[in-house]
Design an enzyme around this catalytic site. Structure first.
Site, mmCIF file in Angstrom:
data_model
loop_
_atom_site.group_PDB
_atom_site.id
_atom_site.type_symbol
_atom_site.label_atom_id
_atom_site.label_comp_id
_atom_site.label_asym_id
_atom_site.label_seq_id
_atom_site.Cartn_x
_atom_site.Cartn_y
_atom_site.Cartn_z
ATOM 1 N NE ARG A 23 -1.568 -1.494 3.642
ATOM 2 C CZ ARG A 23 -1.804 -1.460 4.953
ATOM 3 N NH1 ARG A 23 -2.989 -1.114 5.399
ATOM 4 N NH2 ARG A 23 -0.854 -1.768 5.800
ATOM 5 C CD GLN A 46 1.539 28.383 16.366
ATOM 6 O OE1 GLN A 46 1.062 29.073 17.258
ATOM 7 N NE2 GLN A 46 2.358 28.866 15.461
ATOM 8 C CG ASN A 48 3.676 26.629 12.839
ATOM 9 O OD1 ASN A 48 2.548 27.083 12.979
ATOM 10 N ND2 ASN A 48 4.620 26.785 13.740
ATOM 11 N NE ARG A 59 9.752 29.597 4.392
ATOM 12 C CZ ARG A 59 8.639 30.304 4.261
ATOM 13 N NH1 ARG A 59 8.194 31.052 5.250
ATOM 14 N NH2 ARG A 59 7.950 30.249 3.138
ATOM 15 C CG HIS A 62 12.596 32.596 12.588
ATOM 16 N ND1 HIS A 62 11.910 31.950 11.588
ATOM 17 C CD2 HIS A 62 13.019 33.775 12.054
ATOM 18 C CE1 HIS A 62 11.915 32.713 10.502
ATOM 19 N NE2 HIS A 62 12.579 33.810 10.754
ATOM 20 C CE LYS A 72 10.639 27.226 16.286
ATOM 21 N NZ LYS A 72 11.289 28.106 15.313
ATOM 22 C CE1 TYR A 132 7.629 25.998 12.808
ATOM 23 C CE2 TYR A 132 7.789 25.339 10.516
ATOM 24 C CZ TYR A 132 7.659 26.322 11.475
ATOM 25 O OH TYR A 132 7.546 27.638 11.084
ATOM 26 C CE LYS A 167 9.781 38.833 11.589
ATOM 27 N NZ LYS A 167 8.471 38.209 11.823
#
Length: 176
Positions: A23, A46, A48, A59, A62, A72, A132, A167
């Site tokens: 499968r 949370q 994301n 990215r 942070h 995370k 994440y 940013k």
């Protein structure tokens, strides 16, 4: 799932144990019980998804300031990234040290990033998707960042980033 300790305290490379049959493939992507067994935070507040259209998109870095620091756990579900974590915990033996991992849809590995560390990734393929889990909700007032090429850390990226947000490029040099 196999948790592989890294030099940076509570930074783990996590190797899944996929089940494969006619499968397809099934694998566990998160398990709070196994995180707790390894003395890690298994709380999710949370989740994301980061969809990246072009390769060499960067990215990060942070992180969130105390008391909103977040653990995370992330993986690359499509494409490939080079993920880098920097230890920013001043009382840590590995303060200001970094570790990089290749995560992709072939090796299916995850990285668990502890709070107090900054994280960034560079996509190495077009149409790369990252998923994440975070132990803390995003708090804009607690958000902090480090420029990807800050001389304090001398990160060795596998390729030069081509796409970076204004940013992320505007972060000042890191200060203790």
């Amino acid at each position: 799932m196999k948790f592989i300790k890294q030099k940076i305290k509570n930074l783990f490379l996590i190797k899944p144990s996929p089940f494969k049959d006619e499968r397809g493939i099934f694998r566990r992507n998160f398990c709070s019980q196994l995180l707790k067994k390894n003395k890690l935070n298994g709380i999710i507040k949370q989740a994301n998804i980061s969809e990246n259209f072009k390769k060499f998109t960067l990215r990060g870095f942070h992180y969130q300031k105390h008391p909103y620091g977040e653990d995370k756990t992330l993986c690359c579900i499509k494409g490939e990234i080079y993920n880098v974590t920097i230890d920013l915990r001043k009382n840590s033996k590995t303060y200001k040290q970094w570790k990089g991992f290749y995560l992709n849809d072939k090796n299916r590995n995850l990285v668990h990033v502890p709070k107090g560390c900054a994280n960034a990734f560079l996509t190495l393929k077009d149409d790369t998707i990252i998923h994440y889990y975070c132990s803390q909700k995003y708090k804009p007032e607690a958000e902090k960042g480090i420029r990807y090429n800050d001389n304090e850390f001398k990160i060795k990226w596998p390729k030069k980033p081509k796409i970076i947000s204004e940013k992320d490029m505007s972060h000042k040099d890191y200060e203790d």
